[in-house]
Enzyme design. Structure first.
Site, PDB file in Angstrom:
ATOM      1  N   GLU A 127     -10.928 -29.308 -23.690  1.00 55.61           N
ATOM      2  CA  GLU A 127      -9.509 -28.920 -23.802  1.00 55.61           C
ATOM      3  C   GLU A 127      -8.528 -30.084 -23.681  1.00 55.61           C
ATOM      4  OE1 GLU A 127      -9.065 -25.703 -20.960  1.00 55.61           O
ATOM      5  OE2 GLU A 127     -10.578 -24.491 -21.973  1.00 55.61           O
ATOM      6  N   ASN A 169     -15.255 -29.733 -26.631  1.00 54.92           N
ATOM      7  CA  ASN A 169     -15.100 -28.279 -26.571  1.00 54.92           C
ATOM      8  C   ASN A 169     -13.625 -27.918 -26.382  1.00 54.92           C
ATOM      9  OD1 ASN A 169     -16.471 -25.621 -26.235  1.00 54.92           O
ATOM     10  ND2 ASN A 169     -15.676 -25.691 -24.141  1.00 54.92           N
ATOM     11  N   HIS A 206     -12.062 -17.777 -28.079  1.00 55.41           N
ATOM     12  CA  HIS A 206     -11.478 -16.662 -27.314  1.00 55.41           C
ATOM     13  C   HIS A 206     -10.433 -16.004 -28.223  1.00 55.41           C
ATOM     14  CE1 HIS A 206     -13.351 -17.835 -23.552  1.00 55.41           C
ATOM     15  NE2 HIS A 206     -12.916 -19.068 -23.707  1.00 55.41           N
ATOM     16  N   GLU A 235     -17.770 -19.974 -26.262  1.00 53.91           N
ATOM     17  CA  GLU A 235     -17.206 -19.078 -25.242  1.00 53.91           C
ATOM     18  C   GLU A 235     -16.652 -17.807 -25.888  1.00 53.91           C
ATOM     19  OE1 GLU A 235     -14.382 -21.137 -22.706  1.00 53.91           O
ATOM     20  OE2 GLU A 235     -15.578 -22.977 -22.728  1.00 53.91           O
ATOM     21  N   ASP A 237     -15.356 -14.422 -26.950  1.00 53.65           N
ATOM     22  CA  ASP A 237     -14.979 -13.061 -26.537  1.00 53.65           C
ATOM     23  C   ASP A 237     -13.840 -12.604 -27.435  1.00 53.65           C
ATOM     24  OD1 ASP A 237     -12.801 -14.430 -25.227  1.00 53.65           O
ATOM     25  OD2 ASP A 237     -13.847 -14.328 -23.314  1.00 53.65           O
TER      26      ASP A 237
HETATM   27  O1  G3I Z   1     -14.805 -18.593  -6.053  1.00 53.77           O
HETATM   28  C1  G3I Z   1     -13.484 -18.250  -5.686  1.00 53.77           C
HETATM   29  C2  G3I Z   1     -13.492 -17.241  -4.566  1.00 53.77           C
HETATM   30  O2  G3I Z   1     -14.079 -17.833  -3.423  1.00 53.77           O
HETATM   31  C3  G3I Z   1     -12.061 -16.807  -4.284  1.00 53.77           C
HETATM   32  O3  G3I Z   1     -12.065 -15.794  -3.333  1.00 53.77           O
HETATM   33  C4  G3I Z   1     -11.401 -16.277  -5.553  1.00 53.77           C
HETATM   34  C5  G3I Z   1      -9.937 -15.922  -5.328  1.00 53.77           C
HETATM   35  O4  G3I Z   1      -9.192 -16.101  -6.502  1.00 53.77           O
HETATM   36  O5  G3I Z   1     -11.452 -17.294  -6.527  1.00 53.77           O
HETATM   37  C6  G3I Z   1     -12.776 -17.676  -6.875  1.00 53.77           C
HETATM   38  O6  G3I Z   1     -12.732 -18.681  -7.844  1.00 53.77           O
HETATM   39  C7  G3I Z   1     -12.366 -18.257  -9.145  1.00 53.77           C
HETATM   40  C8  G3I Z   1     -13.497 -18.581 -10.096  1.00 53.77           C
HETATM   41  O7  G3I Z   1     -13.129 -18.282 -11.422  1.00 53.77           O
HETATM   42  C9  G3I Z   1     -14.776 -17.825  -9.778  1.00 53.77           C
HETATM   43  O8  G3I Z   1     -14.572 -16.455  -9.955  1.00 53.77           O
HETATM   44  C10 G3I Z   1     -11.104 -18.963  -9.554  1.00 53.77           C
HETATM   45  O9  G3I Z   1     -10.028 -18.538  -8.770  1.00 53.77           O
HETATM   46  C11 G3I Z   1     -10.805 -18.716 -11.016  1.00 53.77           C
HETATM   47  O10 G3I Z   1      -9.734 -19.569 -11.420  1.00 53.77           O
HETATM   48  C12 G3I Z   1     -12.018 -19.047 -11.860  1.00 53.77           C
HETATM   49  O11 G3I Z   1     -11.700 -18.707 -13.190  1.00 53.77           O
HETATM   50  C13 G3I Z   1     -12.508 -19.343 -14.170  1.00 53.77           C
HETATM   51  C14 G3I Z   1     -11.643 -20.151 -15.113  1.00 53.77           C
HETATM   52  O12 G3I Z   1     -12.435 -20.677 -16.149  1.00 53.77           O
HETATM   53  C15 G3I Z   1     -10.949 -21.282 -14.391  1.00 53.77           C
HETATM   54  O13 G3I Z   1     -10.343 -22.182 -15.253  1.00 53.77           O
HETATM   55  C16 G3I Z   1     -13.244 -18.245 -14.932  1.00 53.77           C
HETATM   56  O14 G3I Z   1     -14.198 -17.622 -14.065  1.00 53.77           O
HETATM   57  C17 G3I Z   1     -13.968 -18.845 -16.140  1.00 53.77           C
HETATM   58  O15 G3I Z   1     -14.442 -17.789 -16.961  1.00 53.77           O
HETATM   59  C18 G3I Z   1     -13.001 -19.675 -16.955  1.00 53.77           C
HETATM   60  O16 G3I Z   1     -13.707 -20.249 -18.026  1.00 53.77           O
HETATM   61  C19 G3I Z   1     -12.934 -21.045 -18.924  1.00 53.77           C
HETATM   62  C20 G3I Z   1     -13.823 -22.177 -19.400  1.00 53.77           C
HETATM   63  O17 G3I Z   1     -14.363 -22.893 -18.308  1.00 53.77           O
HETATM   64  C21 G3I Z   1     -13.068 -23.110 -20.340  1.00 53.77           C
HETATM   65  N1  G3I Z   1     -12.450 -22.392 -21.431  1.00 53.77           N
HETATM   66  C22 G3I Z   1     -11.635 -21.234 -21.042  1.00 53.77           C
HETATM   67  C23 G3I Z   1     -12.423 -20.275 -20.165  1.00 53.77           C
HETATM   68  C24 G3I Z   1     -11.613 -19.046 -19.799  1.00 53.77           C
HETATM   69  O18 G3I Z   1     -10.496 -19.394 -19.036  1.00 53.77           O
END
Ligand code: G3I
Length: 303
Positions: A127, A169, A206, A235, A237
């Site tokens: 990105e 990516n 996405h 990725e 969806d």
């Molecule tokens: O693990 C913590 C947990 O301990 C806490 O209680 C909770 C409270 O918010 O947060 C948890 O972490 C989260 C994590 O996902 C695991 O669930 C983060 O806040 C959250 O920001 C994170 O989101 C991820 C996101 O990337 C962050 O940028 C998504 O799961 C993940 O699907 C998403 O994936 C990205 C790719 O890496 C790059 N391209 C876009 C794609 C979608 O956004």
């Protein structure tokens, strides 16, 4: 073939999913994922904040959990991701200039060293291009270290693990008419012309109402492939989960020999980063196959 992975394998491709380590204790989840997919991307566990929470101290506990589950279940692994403006640990967010540049290099060496020889493809840089009409780079602390940061990341990555395919990516580079797509295309063309090591482009894909699937997707895949790189749909969806759109995406990939595989960004709708209401994936929250699943399987099986 009766599973996504086996159906994709008929043409030498893979079909993968994002896996979250915290869900590996959910047997409904692991049953579907174990059966259907033959490539795994860690949804968060190999990112910078997860793998180097303190500067110079690497932690592969969660990443290894995903990696080991994948390999024990006969799947290959995509690495995601080594250099990104987001999900940086606090210490990295504070850095700039040559210190940050060196920290990026050390991070790539540390993570790729740990997984050396074990990863099919790494999203080396994620990105790095700006949204909107500029077609240029996204402003970030990494970008401010100098415009050559991306090629430095790729050269570092090649040396760290020569066996891994090295991918750039990004999202919103699936529509051929968009400036962001053209910006990335020009970078890859330049890298190939100058011998900067790059093997693949990841189209995150996405799709939603603001960035819908466009029928020029096939042109995008063909155009990148014509530069001499593989294309991976990394990725996928689709908000709303249209079966027709899912089939179009698969058919566009199948139409281009160098489109080597497809990964959906989660297993069930309830596992999606978009929330279950988006209904964006191939299985519903109860683990039932959706119409989109059948459309994808049929397309992989040749229509
Ligand atoms: O693990 C913590 C947990 O301990 C806490 O209680 C909770 C409270 O918010 O947060 C948890 O972490 C989260 C994590 O996902 C695991 O669930 C983060 O806040 C959250 O920001 C994170 O989101 C991820 C996101 O990337 C962050 O940028 C998504 O799961 C993940 O699907 C998403 O994936 C990205 C790719 O890496 C790059 N391209 C876009 C794609 C979608 O956004």
């Amino acid at each position: 073939a009766s599973t996504l992975g086996a159906a994709a394998a008929q043409s030498g491709r893979y079909f993968g999913t994002a896996i979250a380590s915290g869900k590996l204790g959910d047997s409904a989840y692991t049953t579907i994922a174990g059966r259907e997919f033959d490539m795994v991307t860690a949804e968060n566990e190999m990112k910078i904040d997860a793998t180097e929470p303190n500067r110079g101290q690497f932690n592969f506990t969660a990443g290894d959990r995903v990696y080991n589950w994948a390999v024990q279940n006969g799947k290959r692994v995509r690495g995601h991701t080594l250099a990104w403006h987001s999900q940086q640990p606090g210490w990295m967010q504070q850095l700039s200039g040559s210190t940050l540049r060196q920290a990026m290099i050390n991070h790539i060496n540390g993570v790729m060293g740990h997984y050396k020889g074990k990863i099919y493809a790494w999203d080396v840089v994620n990105e790095a291009y700006a949204d909107g009409n500029s077609g240029g780079r996204r402003d970030s602390n990494l970008q401010r270290t100098g415009n050559d940061w991306i090629e430095v990341a790729f050269r570092t990555a090649r040396a760290a693990d020569p066996a891994a395919k090295l991918c750039y990516n990004d999202y919103n580079i699936d529509n051929w008419s968009w400036a962001k797509t053209q910006g990335v295309y020009n970078m890859v063309r330049d890298f190939k012309a100058r011998g900067v090591p790059i093997d693949c482009v990841g189209l995150q894909s996405h799709f939603n109402s603001n960035s819908p699937y466009n029928s020029n997707y096939r042109t995008t895949i063909q155009s990148f492939a014509a530069l001499g790189v593989d294309v991976q749909i990394t990725e996928l969806d689709i908000q709303g989960g249209s079966a027709t759109t899912y089939a179009n995406v698969v058919n566009d990939c199948l139409a281009v020999p160098r489109c080597t595989g497809i990964t959906v960004w989660g297993v069930r709708d309830t596992d999606s980063w978009l929330g279950s209401g988006a209904a964006a994936l191939l299985f519903d929250g109860n683990g039932n196959k959706k119409a989109a699943y059948t459309a994808v399987l049929n397309a992989l099986n040749g229509g």
